[in-house]
Design an enzyme around this catalytic site. Structure first.
Site, PDB file in Angstrom:
ATOM      1  N   SER A 114     -21.095  36.707 -21.812  1.00 41.89           N
ATOM      2  CA  SER A 114     -20.881  35.416 -22.467  1.00 41.89           C
ATOM      3  C   SER A 114     -21.908  35.182 -23.554  1.00 41.89           C
ATOM      4  O   SER A 114     -23.003  35.744 -23.543  1.00 41.89           O
ATOM      5  CB  SER A 114     -20.960  34.223 -21.508  1.00 41.89           C
ATOM      6  OG  SER A 114     -20.018  34.327 -20.478  1.00 41.89           O
ATOM      7  N   ASN A 115     -21.551  34.304 -24.471  1.00 36.97           N
ATOM      8  CA  ASN A 115     -22.491  33.668 -25.393  1.00 36.97           C
ATOM      9  C   ASN A 115     -22.374  32.166 -25.208  1.00 36.97           C
ATOM     10  O   ASN A 115     -21.291  31.654 -24.912  1.00 36.97           O
ATOM     11  CB  ASN A 115     -22.160  33.954 -26.861  1.00 36.97           C
ATOM     12  CG  ASN A 115     -21.976  35.413 -27.164  1.00 36.97           C
ATOM     13  OD1 ASN A 115     -22.895  36.205 -27.018  1.00 36.97           O
ATOM     14  ND2 ASN A 115     -20.783  35.777 -27.615  1.00 36.97           N
TER      15      ASN A 115
END
Length: 806
Positions: free
Chosen positions: A243-244
């Site tokens: 994820s970011n």
């Protein structure tokens, strides 16, 4: 509100009678908006569907809200959910055969048999029932348990009233009603994904040595090799979850209010998909976002005041205890010289077309005996030694309470308070922003209380190699003074308390891309945490480097809006291309005769590739020419050359975002990687300068949908991990990557400003109108304008109202 005994019986067996009414957008807005209150004792909810099949669920309490949520999830994902419940009951071998494999969404088990042996053991031991009975805050709250009970009733009600059309489970005998225990077990499985769930094959295969093998001395252990294996096992580089996320404080935004961009990277198929909804209990709860399938709360989302997202953290959620065995009995071990017998769990699993399989699992005071953590990390059980796996999340059923706390928060401080109060997050970081302009990053997760001092005092020879390399501690289980101990502010023994968690408040930006907490803000690095949380002063991933460059530049520019978040999400910049494409093109052009020798010894004319790489725009957009060529080349080169040898300028902790740099094109693998890439594309009849979208796509409803974005190694924010199929025309499916995306801000009005996208769409049923509609939006870089406020829901041209009643 307490549910009456008769209601409980109705919820448990799922015999609710549904009344389904459809209201088109042409209906008067008051009629479309007015919730229908239940009469009598049955369960009920009102579900208003807007564009792209997004449900807005309203109910009077948590039981009824769970009812509506279970009903709506079943409508979109019944086959995926049902498959998961087969897993959780330990019945995969019965229905699908012992040798087939689960989809990997609920554990890392390689086959159905080991999955079944584990989950049957969980059922037989009453593990989840005990957790449900644990009083809050150590156990789940009444609101959470009411939601689980309602979810089961809603799912069952949908099953009873509908004919399944999804070919994945149409007319399947394994699609059955569920119980509250089934729903709770799903939460348990998600919680232990990084611990017991990672070691299921080794737990179920663990058997004491026979008399013959016991007589043999144990083979030597290559600790360096095992340390490398542990590092790879717990690395996020090739994980199917990542994820970011970035939160911007009001100091960087156009109106002084916060902004949040969440971009989780999760599987595109199977039971770990997100599902989008809004949940409302008037006067109590109003939240919108994405939930993991089969869960009752919003996992990632926002309300009117605060938005949050998660990224998979670097904290290692398990540790090992090396046991010294009784010389006369390999199922007994010594602690401070005292003998302790292991506990037997004998589990029997029915198998399709064959005899039942019975296997014994062995448990200790530390947890189950385990003989491997993946094929590359064997942990042999010998006459003298065994290993036990400690997973503190195996007694953590608090994640839903943490999520409820987020859902009702009015500020980032409230988010932090929820984390400190419930301590339920198993394996993710939290990033949040609020309407008052605050930002937050914290790695608040349930981790075994492995301090660096404890590891130094108590690590076995194997642990002395694995702990520095990966954060996996292997402690001497024969010593009582090597117990994990407790923090005073921890809600359970053996874990770190909230005061030990890395926290960054009110920085101009707070960002994470699955590296450690160190560079959540490059100007305000976080240090001082134990190795089990992650590293400090080590090289960052290409995605982290690109992300920090991007968000720092955005913060420096200032005057940010939600539109800027949208641009960042789909900019599709490839940081590896910015670092290496020019040098690659230059070295390509300098090859004698424009040729290079491939790994098979054949000479390949690569001259046409040089100009393509030179003119490539350094993005992974669908129209980008040269993106596919560089992608295939970069995969080969980085697989062949260790990171430390790839660059002329090495990593420097003083400049962690810009180093290492300057590609070393003189390494022998460089020319071979280029030659092999050109040969591969020509053999597949793919032009070197073809557009990425022509050869990176998914097929839905018989049509190709171009997919933009790029792989982990390229460092693209909009990450996608596609499957290469040269015969099929290139990358023909996405395994995991960008999933439930949200860009959220505030403008001073009563409604948040939010744009969202569920990349793989809301339903996995190919007969659904919402099987690929958002996937087509994703392909074009478009977003859904969210309808959070009541007035906006009523204006939806796609409005459909469904009232479900018991």
């Amino acid at each position: 509100m307490r549910i009456r005994p008769r209601q409980r019986r109705l919820a448990a067996v799922g015999t609710a009678l549904l009344t389904v009414l459809t209201a088109s957008a042409a209906l008067p807005s008051a009629a479309a908006d007015r919730p229908e209150r239940p009469h009598g004792g049955g369960l009920s909810a009102t579900i208003r569907y807007t564009e792209y099949g997004i449900p807005h669920i309203e109910a009077k309490d948590y039981t009824n809200l769970g009812f509506g949520t279970g009903w709506a999830q079943a409508a979109d994902q019944v086959c995926t959910l049902a498959d998961g419940f087969v897993t959780l009951r330990g019945e995969r071998s019965r229905w699908f055969g012992a040798d087939a494999a689960p989809d990997g969404s609920l554990s890392s088990a390689a086959g159905n048999l080991s999955s079944d042996l584990y989950f049957k053991g969980v059922r037989q031991s009453g593990t989840v029932e005990k957790l449900l009975a644990t009083p809050a805050p150590a156990g789940p709250s009444r609101d959470v348990k009411d939601g689980m009970r309602g979810w089961a009733a809603g799912y069952n009600a949908w099953l009873k009233q509908h004919r399944i059309t999804d070919p994945a489970c149409k007319d399947a005998a394994w699609v059955k009603p569920v119980t509250e225990l089934d729903v709770a077990t799903r939460g348990f499985a998600i919680s232990v994904l990084g611990g017991q769930g990672r070691g299921i094959d080794g737990i179920t295969a663990a058997q004491p040595p026979s008399s013959t093998s016991a007589a043999k001395p144990p083979a030597g252990t290559d600790t360096k090799k095992l340390a490398r294996a542990a590092s790879e096992l717990f690395s996020q580089e090739d994980s199917d979850m990542g994820s970011n996320a970035v939160a911007f404080s009001g100091a960087t935004t156009a109106d002084g209010r916060g902004l949040l961009l969440g971009n989780p990277h999760y599987p595109w198929q199977g039971g770990r998909r997100f599902w989008q909804s809004q949940q409302t209990i008037p006067g109590e709860l109003n939240v919108m976002g994405g939930s993991l399938l089969g869960t009752t709360t919003i996992s990632i989302g926002h309300n009117a005041h605060v938005a949050w997202s998660h990224t998979v953290a670097t904290g290692v959620t398990l540790n090992l205890h090396q046991l010294t065995l009784d010389s006369s009995d390999p199922t007994a071990y010594l602690v401070d010289g005292e003998r302790e017998k292991m506990t037997r769990r004998t589990v029997t699993v029915p198998v399709k077309g064959g005899a039942d399989v019975t296997r014994t699992q062995w448990w200790t005071r530390y947890g189950p005996v385990v003989t491997s953590l993946g094929a590359a990390l064997p942990l042999p059980w010998t006459a003298t030694t065994a290993y036990a796996l400690n997973d503190p999340n195996a007694v953590n059923m608090r994640a839903s309470d943490t999520a409820l706390g987020f859902s009702k928060a009015r500020s980032t401080d409230d988010v932090l308070s929820s984390l400190r109060r419930t301590q339920g997050i198993p394996w993710v970081n939290t990033i949040a922003a609020d309407s008052a302009g605050h930002s937050l990053f914290t790695q608040s997760q349930v981790l075994p209380r492995i301090t660096d001092d404890l590891a130094a005092r108590c690590s076995t020879p194997l642990g002395k190699a694995t702990y520095p390399a990966s954060g996996v501690a292997v402690l001497d289980g024969s010593r009582g003074d090597c117990a994990l101990g407790s923090d005073k502010d921890a809600v359970q023994p053996g874990v770190f308390g909230p005061s030990r968690m890395p926290v960054l408040k009110n920085a101009p930006y707070a960002e994470n891309s699955n590296d450690s907490a160190w560079l959540a803000n490059a100007d305000r690095p976080l240090t001082g945490y134990e190795r089990v949380f992650g590293t400090v002063g080590t090289p960052r991933s290409m995605r982290t480097r690109g992300a920090v460059e991007d968000v720092a530049a955005m913060a420096g520019k200032g005057r940010l809006t939600v539109a800027d978040l949208q641009k960042q999400q789909f900019a599709d910049r490839a940081p590896a291309g910015d670092l290496a494409a020019a040098d690659t093109a230059k070295a390509c052009a300098a090859l004698p005769g424009g040729t290079a020798t491939g790994s098979d010894g054949k000479t390949v004319d690569v001259s046409a590739a040089c100009s393509v790489l030179k003119s490539w725009d350094r993005t992974m957009s669908t129209g980008s020419r040269g993106a596919l060529l560089f992608d295939r080349f970069w995969r080969r080169l980085t697989a062949a050359v260790p990171a430390a040898q790839l660059w002329k300028v090495p990593f420097s902790p003083a400049d962690p975002v810009r180093t290492p740099n300057t590609l070393d094109t003189q390494v022998p693998a460089f020319a071979a990687a280029l030659a092999d890439t050109v040969a591969e594309l020509r053999a597949a009849d793919i032009p070197l300068d073809s557009r990425l979208g022509d050869h990176q796509f998914v097929v839905r409803d018989g049509r190709r949908i171009p997919v933009h974005g790029g792989t982990e190694g390229l460092g693209v924010w909009n990450k996608v991990e596609p499957v290469w199929n040269a015969a099929g025309g290139g990358y023909t499916e996405v395994v995991h990557g960008s999933s439930y995306i949200q860009a959220v801000g505030w403008d001073g009005g009563r409604c948040p400003v939010a744009r969202t996208l569920l990349t793989y769409s809301q339903s996995s049923n190919p007969d659904s109108a919402h099987f690929s509609d958002q996937t087509r939006l994703f392909s074009r870089g478009k977003w859904v304008t969210e309808r959070f406020c009541d007035k906006d829901i009523r204006k939806s041209p796609a409005l459909k109202v469904v009232r479900v009643r018991g």
